[in-house]
Design an enzyme around this catalytic site. Sequence first.
Site, mmCIF file in Angstrom:
data_model
loop_
_atom_site.group_PDB
_atom_site.id
_atom_site.type_symbol
_atom_site.label_atom_id
_atom_site.label_comp_id
_atom_site.label_asym_id
_atom_site.label_seq_id
_atom_site.Cartn_x
_atom_site.Cartn_y
_atom_site.Cartn_z
ATOM 1 C CB THR A 74 -0.966 0.001 1.202
ATOM 2 O OG1 THR A 74 -0.204 -0.086 2.404
ATOM 3 C CG2 THR A 74 -1.941 -1.178 1.126
ATOM 4 C CB THR A 88 1.159 5.492 3.757
ATOM 5 O OG1 THR A 88 0.332 6.471 3.137
ATOM 6 C CG2 THR A 88 1.888 6.105 4.929
ATOM 7 C CB CYS A 89 2.577 0.306 4.072
ATOM 8 S SG CYS A 89 1.047 0.480 5.008
ATOM 9 C CB SER A 90 5.121 0.601 -0.422
ATOM 10 O OG SER A 90 4.520 -0.664 -0.319
#
Length: 160
Positions: A45, A47-49
């Site tokens: 995703t 923001t996570c990545s």
Amino acid sequence: MSITVGDKLPEATFTIMDGGPKQVSASDVFAGKRVALFAVPGAFTPTCSEHHLPGFIGHAAQLKAKGVDMVACTAVNDVFVLDAWAKARGVNGLITMLADGSAAFAKALGLDVDLGPFGLGVRSKRYAMIVEDGAVKYLAVEDSPPEHSKATAEKLLAAL
């Protein structure tokens, strides 16, 4: 009710990739160790990545220099997705990926969130914590999934 500083982590089972899928208990992961644990709503995703995982990759050595035995990431994804994400993002063994495929750990912590309206189902809230011998010593939880200002590697470093 959510877990708070001073609480012991609940028992749960994670799946890790260790030459193939392998189940490990929370007590096996955290007992006798100081762990920087962070959770992401989902691998791959935005923001996570682009922000959350890279911050921990970039600061893994500094966290370990401050006495952290292990940097670990958990997500409500299966172990194959977490393994592919780790390879795609260049984790290279710096972070232990803990798959919480059924959200059992997130739910036991009280840090689950229903992202069904976005097509994601039940996921983990974004958080970061310092765990010492299975007990929470520091905890930062983001207010909503796209936010990324409290649960950062930099905040954990400052807390150590």
